[in-house]
Design a protein around this motif. Structure first.
Motif, PDB file in Angstrom:
ATOM      1  N   ILE A   5       0.842  -1.202   0.000  1.00 43.30           N
ATOM      2  CA  ILE A   5       0.000   0.000   0.000  1.00 43.30           C
ATOM      3  C   ILE A   5       0.874   1.249   0.000  1.00 43.30           C
ATOM      4  O   ILE A   5       0.662   2.175  -0.784  1.00 43.30           O
ATOM      5  N   ALA A   6       1.879   1.264   0.857  1.00 44.24           N
ATOM      6  CA  ALA A   6       2.765   2.432   0.949  1.00 44.24           C
ATOM      7  C   ALA A   6       3.534   2.654  -0.346  1.00 44.24           C
ATOM      8  O   ALA A   6       3.700   3.794  -0.791  1.00 44.24           O
ATOM      9  N   THR A   7       3.996   1.585  -0.977  1.00 48.73           N
ATOM     10  CA  THR A   7       4.752   1.709  -2.221  1.00 48.73           C
ATOM     11  C   THR A   7       3.867   2.222  -3.350  1.00 48.73           C
ATOM     12  O   THR A   7       4.264   3.117  -4.099  1.00 48.73           O
ATOM     13  N   ILE A   8       2.692   1.670  -3.477  1.00 51.61           N
ATOM     14  CA  ILE A   8       1.763   2.128  -4.528  1.00 51.61           C
ATOM     15  C   ILE A   8       1.406   3.588  -4.302  1.00 51.61           C
ATOM     16  O   ILE A   8       1.399   4.385  -5.244  1.00 51.61           O
ATOM     17  N   ALA A   9       1.124   3.946  -3.050  1.00 56.35           N
ATOM     18  CA  ALA A   9       0.751   5.334  -2.732  1.00 56.35           C
ATOM     19  C   ALA A   9       1.896   6.296  -3.015  1.00 56.35           C
ATOM     20  O   ALA A   9       1.678   7.378  -3.554  1.00 56.35           O
TER      21      ALA A   9
END
Length: 192
Positions: A5-9
């Motif tokens: 989630i953090a990487t995509i965001a």
């Protein structure tokens, strides 16, 4: 999941490879491959987790819903407050929705959107049958409400960091007033 989630965001959908996600999680990319096999399966799990957390936020807590008006207010305030408290969830969800090209992911997103819209329209129609909401087209109302909810992250970026609760109350007030009809100028003659 948190690292995905953090990487995509932070980096965007296209750059969110297993290698980048693994770097953020301080694990081997092979562990991600072992658990998810493909990026589509990982993205499906991300969508499920983000959706589940958003659904929980829109339920508004463990106490029973007092009325349809209360339920509608909880949906809207819960959505806004989740956007405030979990901006990475919402950024990842938006990024996946706009950048994912896999037919399976596109289909999954479309199905989730249709299911959400149908559930919201059914809730609104039930509120009408129970006499809490005025007469209106539940599907049109659901569409307008979902469009407003989709715009929330952008609206929050335009406001001071501490304005989330005020914005949540205001947005909920707009839609609750429209649904119940009191004070609504566009309603039937008896509602004016």
């Amino acid at each position: 999941m948190t690292a995905a989630i953090a990487t995509i965001a932070a980096e965007g959908f296209a750059r969110a490879s297993f290698v980048r996600i693994a770097e953020r999680a301080s694990i081997s990319p092979a562990l991600i491959t072992y658990h998810f096999k493909t990026k589509d399966k990982l993205i499906g799990a991300v969508l499920d987790q983000v959706g589940s957390r958003l659904d929980s936020a829109m339920e508004g807590g463990p106490e029973p819903v007092a009325s349809y008006e209360d339920g509608l207010r909880r949906i809207l305030t819960g959505h806004v407050l989740h956007c405030v408290r979990a901006p990475e969830d919402m950024a990842a969800r938006r990024e996946i929705g706009t950048a994912a090209s896999s037919p399976a992911i596109r289909r999954r997103i479309a199905e989730q959107q249709e299911t959400g819209r149908a559930e919201l329209a059914a809730f609104l129609a039930e509120g009408q049958r129970e006499g809490e909401f005025r007469e209106f087209d539940p599907d049109a109302f659901a569409g307008a409400m979902l469009a407003a909810m989709q715009a929330v992250p952008g609206e929050l970026r335009r406001r001071p960091a501490d304005a989330g609760e005020d914005y949540a109350r205001e947005l909920a007030g707009i839609f609750v007033t429209a649904a119940i009809g009191r004070g609504w100028e566009g309603g039937p003659e008896g509602d004016r």
